[in-house]
Scaffold this active site. Structure first.
Site, PDB file in Angstrom:
ATOM      1  N   ALA A  89       0.845  -1.196  -0.088  1.00  0.00           N
ATOM      2  CA  ALA A  89      -0.010   0.105  -0.177  1.00  0.00           C
ATOM      3  C   ALA A  89       0.786   1.130  -0.170  1.00  0.00           C
ATOM      4  O   ALA A  89       2.185   1.300   0.046  1.00  0.00           O
ATOM      5  CB  ALA A  89      -0.840  -0.011   1.040  1.00  0.00           C
ATOM      6  N   LYS A  90       0.239   2.346  -0.331  1.00  0.00           N
ATOM      7  CA  LYS A  90       1.092   3.737  -0.238  1.00  0.00           C
ATOM      8  C   LYS A  90       0.241   4.619   0.070  1.00  0.00           C
ATOM      9  O   LYS A  90      -0.955   4.619  -0.422  1.00  0.00           O
ATOM     10  CB  LYS A  90       1.942   3.877  -1.582  1.00  0.00           C
ATOM     11  CG  LYS A  90       3.236   4.754  -1.128  1.00  0.00           C
ATOM     12  CD  LYS A  90       4.023   4.111  -0.450  1.00  0.00           C
ATOM     13  CE  LYS A  90       5.598   4.928  -0.066  1.00  0.00           C
ATOM     14  NZ  LYS A  90       6.663   4.192   0.386  1.00  0.00           N
TER      15      LYS A  90
END
Ligand code: NAD
Length: 436
Positions: A124-125
């Site tokens: 994720a980011k």
């Protein structure tokens, strides 16, 4: 077929590659490498599409009351690329130019990075479009808390675990921890990593990425029969990753001859005193500008300096088709995410430069983030020595595994790393099957 699906598919393993570009859309740069690995793995088209597509994209408006009394609305992103191997994991970046394509690419890189080092996380980011240098601590705190509150159902120790990235730090992680804990009505330390040790952070986390860069660089030197004491090193970027990598490589006997940051660059053929540079930068507002005891050079000169090892540890797209032909280093250890464009990769491969790709070289950070999460959940904290030994072992194992895969398929370490990671995630997907 949607616009997105078409754009991915048109350049997919089933079609000819697209036009040659060098200033890359970062997500497309990721897909370009993914394509090559997918072809080697003969990935089925359904799996291809599943693994390349972000599983969820959150875009959120963040209203913040500024110190002036004026309200401003900031844009925030959180992209969950996938959760096949476990809860999703990835940092949050605060920057004026952060955009969805960049966050999508960084989220996907997290998926492959976790798989490369055998950490049971997905990718994720996050990002918030803002200029933290122009914001007061109070404004930054209100921005962080509202971003967290807006994504309260997304985050969680078993769901999605943020960490610091560019322009976010331990304090910002502490505010995320507190906001999440206030909503949960209990203190939940495992919801973020990269937080202060006093709040359940891990020893060795701050140095972890630079230490990992050092470990894989030494492993690469060994493979090429190079001795650290006979190697010169240039390091672009003198923040967390670059300055720690410089210190640790110097400790191993390497001569650090060039360093730079966004303000300036310096070269000294006799070797730069890295400790003095760290102190100078800290005393001058994290800037090397005016550093004595070395000759000024430009960042472009640093990239093509006559050294054995180059460590890009600043930002994306620094090594391009324009400077790749002039690079003299035999090893490039990518401390930064995405510092080399696909076109530059082709040139470096042809020239026999050994590039240790970002998803391997800078995976030390997420590895110790995983240790932090484990320690928080156990409520039992490790010594620095235990953290460093386990980190070194995991990085060394990952390097050897990627090297073997790359040798077996006769491809670069970058493609080897993608093949190794995608095979693992695709294998887990096959076992889990598709819930209908
Ligand atoms: P940082 O903000 O601590 O340091 C960045 C450094 O790069 C600073 O010295 C800055 O002056 C310099 N810089 C910025 N633009 C530059 C330019 N155009 N030319 C030369 N230098 C420039 O950031 P960091 O945490 O060290 O991260 C650096 C890179 O490593 C980023 O790509 C980040 O995504 C990646 N990374 C960081 C970690 C981590 O744990 N910190 C983990 C994995 C990857």
């Amino acid at each position: 077929m949607s616009q997105f699906k078409r754009s991915v598919y048109e350049r997919s393993i089933y079609k000819e590659p697209g036009p040659i570009r060098d200033s890359e859309n970062p997500f497309e740069a990721m897909v370009e490498r993914f394509d090559v690995a997918a072809k080697i793995l003969q990935l089925d088209s359904g799996f291809y599409e599943y693994l390349v597509t972000p599983s969820r994209i959150h875009i959120t408006a963040i209203p913040v009351m500024m110190d002036s009394g004026q309200m401003r609305v900031f844009q925030g992103f959180r992209v969950i690329h996938n959760e096949i191997l476990g809860p999703s994991k990835g940092g949050i970046r605060y920057a004026e130019d952060v955009n969805l394509e960049e966050v999508k690419a960084l989220a996907a890189w997290m998926t492959w990075k976790c798989a490369v080092v055998n950490v049971p996380f997905g990718g994720a980011k996050g990002g918030v479009v803002c200029n933290p240098r122009e914001m007061s601590p109070g404004e930054l705190e209100r921005l962080t808390r509202r971003y967290t509150a807006n994504l309260i159902d997304v985050f969680g120790p078993e769901k999605d675990i943020p960490a610091p990235d560019m322009n976010t730090n331990e304090q910002i992680m502490a505010w995320i921890l507190d906001t999440y804990s206030m909503h949960a009505k209990r203190t939940e330390t495992a919801v973020v990593t990269g937080k202060p040790i006093l709040l359940g952070g891990s020893r060795g986390r701050r140095e972890a990425t630079g230490r990992g860069v050092m470990t894989v660089t030494l492993a690469a030197m060994e493979r090429l029969g190079m001795r650290p004491s006979q190697c010169t090193v240039a390091i672009q970027g003198f923040g967390n990753v670059g300055s720690i990598a410089a210190q640790l490589l110097e400790e191993q006997g390497c001569r650090i001859v060039a360093i730079s940051d966004v303000s300036s660059g310096y070269f000294n053929a006799e070797g730069i005193d890295v400790g003095a540079a760290v102190e100078y930068s800290a005393a001058h507002g994290n800037s090397l500008e005016g550093f004595p005891g070395a000759e000024p050079i430009t960042n472009e000169e640093l990239i093509t300096a006559d050294v054995d090892v180059l460590v890009p540890a600043a930002k994306e797209d620094q090594i391009t088709r324009h400077n790749a032909p002039d690079i003299k280093a035999k090893i490039i250890a990518e401390g930064a995410n995405g510092p080399t464009t696909p076109r530059a990769d082709d040139i470096l491969n042809e020239r026999g430069v050994l590039v240790i790709p970002d998803i391997l070289a800078n995976a030390g950070g997420v590895t110790v983030s995983y240790f932090e999460w484990v320690q928080d959940r156990q409520g039992y904290f490790w010594t620095t020595d235990r953290v460093n030994r386990r980190l070194d072992r995991m990085m060394r194992t990952a390097f050897d595994s990627v090297f073997d895969v790359a040798s077996r398929h006769d491809v670069s370490l970058r493609i080897g790393a993608y093949v190794y990671a995608i095979e693992k995630v695709a294998g887990a997907l096959r076992l889990r099957g598709i819930y209908a």
